[in-house]
Design an enzyme around this catalytic site. Structure first.
Site: not given
Ligand SMILES: *[C@@H]1O[C@H](CO)[C@@H](O)[C@H](O)[C@H]1NC(C)=O
Ligand SMILES: *[C@@H]1O[C@H](CO)[C@@H](O)[C@H](O)[C@H]1NC(C)=O
Ligand SMILES: *[C@@H]1O[C@H](CO)[C@@H](O)[C@H](O)[C@H]1NC(C)=O
Ligand SMILES: *[C@@H]1O[C@H](CO)[C@@H](O)[C@H](O)[C@H]1NC(C)=O
Ligand SMILES: *[C@@H]1O[C@H](CO)[C@@H](O)[C@H](O)[C@H]1NC(C)=O
Ligand SMILES: *[C@@H]1O[C@H](CO)[C@@H](O)[C@H](O)[C@H]1NC(C)=O
Length: 563
Positions: A271, A275, A476
């Protein structure tokens, strides 16, 4: 057994009877992946966060509307942190009562924030359990991670209750994140097995959204941030390698400028890598900050800690992308309302907060007797953030038009009422799809509807632990992509001496879809039951609760938003 009682009792009594229970509707069940290992010893220390009741919240909301409405004379006239502080700081009475109450229990090791509306105190378990009758502090573990939470609801003395919104550090478990997934459905597996598949890289994004190599940032003090609450860290060497493989054609940075909080150790997180790699690909050549899991203590709530930090830092990036989310029905109303006010505080300062809309479509709350309903997610459902959904390429082998990604989170809040800026957009949608809408019992037609817009969320390439990993999917991914583009538009505005975009939605909805690629094919997931058979909402021309207004056509968005 005491866990069951803890949940049932507060629901049997009215909130009035339980007036000292600030969070009477907070879910205190332990998520099944956490194991309780025992009660804290009385002398062990905790850190709790006391959210003091603020003043002028109505005025704050009015000001937010004025500074973010492009037709208002106040548009772009943002407040500095000290101005926010003088507006919302708790009354002298509130401060006196709360501090006096703490002091009378010997709690004196506290620090406050610039806006004075949070107090963080270190105290022993014994003192905490006396201070907050009902609470019982336990230690829980999961994958080597250890946290402290209360297994039963807490209360506060009646005369103190009116001065506190809630006490943080007792209930909510981490992460509640929308984790990107690499596993995927049979459909996606079949597409893969068909041989070469395009996959999303920075150059694919730039091609699809019409960005040229010249579309990079250049303003001096522009910056953007990603915030992570999953005990994850990004790896500087993965980021550098990602940029050397995928960042060839445009000016970009390969390093994060500032890490706020503590970076973990061990393996880099998917994650976190996703990002930073992608916000720095669309928001190229813009200084990037990484807010890492900022909890210093087992009893802290990382997401709350991040908001506490925002209220204590006067110099912050303009754009923040975040992929934290929890089911609305698992959180107390008091908590969500207060967090929503924290978003307003960020908005009046000119910060843009973008949240992933979630990866379970409309999601499903299973209730007894086949009476299911969709399950909105917070903060995606807050009216004062911009929520980003997800899409896939129609043809996975080509840069073509986009269709809804069936995981794209969307729906209607049961907590926040529909904000003015979206009333007509949502009404048109409901009217145009009236014949095919899910039954009205599945969603709350008067609630804040989301997402606001979308971007590709399917089949990203990410470098993680030095290896290119394909098939990374989730909102995300789409959220930092969109965040980076708004950072670039802020950059253009700063170069012209204009204020940054701040809270985006009022202006975004006034565009009525202009400058965005409308997504009109596909539906997302809902409840797997007889009534809706796995389906939530479907896309439609213009705004819809699967992909919002659609995906960015970057040059058109620049033209529409940079004056
Ligand atoms: C006060 O709390 C902090 C942690 O929040 C701790 O590091 C410090 O030692 C405490 N001070 C005293 C005097 O207990
Ligand atoms: C807020 O910042 C001040 C000054 O840097 C610091 O002393 C204080 O401990 C901070 N508050 C919290 C809750 O971290
Ligand atoms: C942007 O992309 C679309 C679709 O690929 C294309 O039709 C359009 O001409 C492009 N340029 C602009 C300036 O919108
Ligand atoms: C990159 O940003 C810096 C300012 O941070 C600026 O001086 C430089 O010109 C930018 N590069 C390009 C290619 O625009
Ligand atoms: C703005 O620039 C100053 C000086 O370089 C720097 O210290 C500060 O962190 C920057 N602020 C942001 C939000 O990027
Ligand atoms: C529907 O949403 C409104 C706020 O928009 C709220 O007041 C109401 O309680 C919600 N209804 C249900 C059944 O959750």
């Amino acid at each position: 057994m005491d866990m069951l009682l803890a949940v049932v009792i507060p629901l049997l009594f009215s909130p009035l009877v339980w007036s000292g229970y600030l969070e009477y509707d907070q879910n205190v069940l332990v998520p099944k992946d956490w194991t309780r290992i025992g009660r804290l010893r009385p002398t062990e220390e905790l850190e709790l966060t006391f959210a003091l009741v603020q003043q002028n919240v109505d005025l704050l909301e009015e000001m937010l509307k004025a500074v973010s409405d492009p037709d208002s004379p106040q548009y772009g006239k943002y407040l500095q942190l000290d101005e926010v502080a003088s507006l919302v700081h708790p009354s002298d009475v509130s401060q006196k009562v709360v501090r006096g109450w703490l002091r009378s229990h010997g709690v004196t090791n506290c620090s406050t924030v610039y806006t004075q509306d949070f107090l963080q105190c270190t105290l022993t378990a014994k003192v905490a359990e006396t201070l907050l009758p009902g609470s019982r502090f336990q230690r829980y573990v999961r994958d080597g991670q250890s946290i402290v939470r209360s297994s039963a609801p807490y209360s506060v003395r009646d005369d103190v209750a009116q001065h506190l919104d809630f006490v943080g550090g007792l209930h909510r478990f981490p992460p509640g994140g929308h984790k990107p997934s690499t596993a995927s459905s049979d459909l996606k597996k079949r597409q893969r097995d068909n041989g070469f598949h395009l996959g999303v890289t920075p150059s694919v994004l730039r091609a699809r959204y019409n960005m040229t190599a010249a579309d990079v940032g250049s303003a001096q003090n522009n910056s953007q941030a990603v915030a992570q609450f999953l005990e994850q860290y990004y790896s500087p060497s993965d980021l550098a390698e990602f940029m050397s493989i995928y960042g060839g054609s445009f000016q970009h940075l390969s390093k994060v400028d500032r890490v706020v909080g503590t970076q973990g150790t061990g393996k880099a997180g998917l994650e976190a890598s996703l990002d930073v790699e992608y916000i720095m690909s669309t928001g190229a050549n813009i200084s990037t900050w990484f807010f890492s899991n900022p909890g210093r203590h087992e009893s802290q709530e990382p997401f709350l800690q991040w908001l506490v930090l925002l209220s204590n830092m006067s110099d912050l990036p303009y754009v923040h992308t975040i992929s934290y989310g929890d089911d609305e029905d698992s959180l107390s109303t008091a908590y969500m309302q207060r967090i929503n006010t924290e978003f307003m505080k960020a908005g009046v300062r000119g910060l843009s907060l973008l949240f992933a809309s979630g990866d379970s479509g409309a999601s499903c709350l299973h209730m007894a007797g086949e009476k299911n309903s969709f399950r909105p997610s917070f903060p995606a459902s807050s009216p004062y953030v911009t929520t980003v959904g997800g899409t896939s390429f129609k043809n996975p082998f080509k840069v073509t038009y986009e269709v809804a990604d069936y995981i794209s989170g969307g729906g209607f809040s049961n907590v926040f009422k529909m904000p003015d800026y979206q009333v007509s957009a949502v009404a048109s949608y409901l009217k145009s799809v009236a014949a095919t809408l899910p039954p009205k019992s599945y969603f709350n037609v008067s609630g804040r509807a989301y997402p606001d817009m979308a971007a590709l969320s399917d089949n990203y390439w990410v470098i993680i632990n030095r290896v290119p990993v394909p098939w990374v999917s989730g909102t995300s991914a789409s959220t930092p992509v969109v965040g980076g583009m708004f950072s670039l538009i802020n950059d253009k505005r700063l170069m012209k001496g204009l204020p940054v975009l701040g809270f985006l939605n009022p202006r975004l909805y006034k565009l009525k879809g202009q400058a965005l690629f409308d997504v009109t094919e596909g539906c997302h997931l809902g409840c797997f039951d007889e009534q809706v058979q796995g389906q939530g909402f479907c896309t439609a021309p213009s705004w819809d609760p699967v992909t919002g207004w659609g995906t960015p056509n970057y040059p058109a968005l620049v033209a529409a938003l940079s004056q």
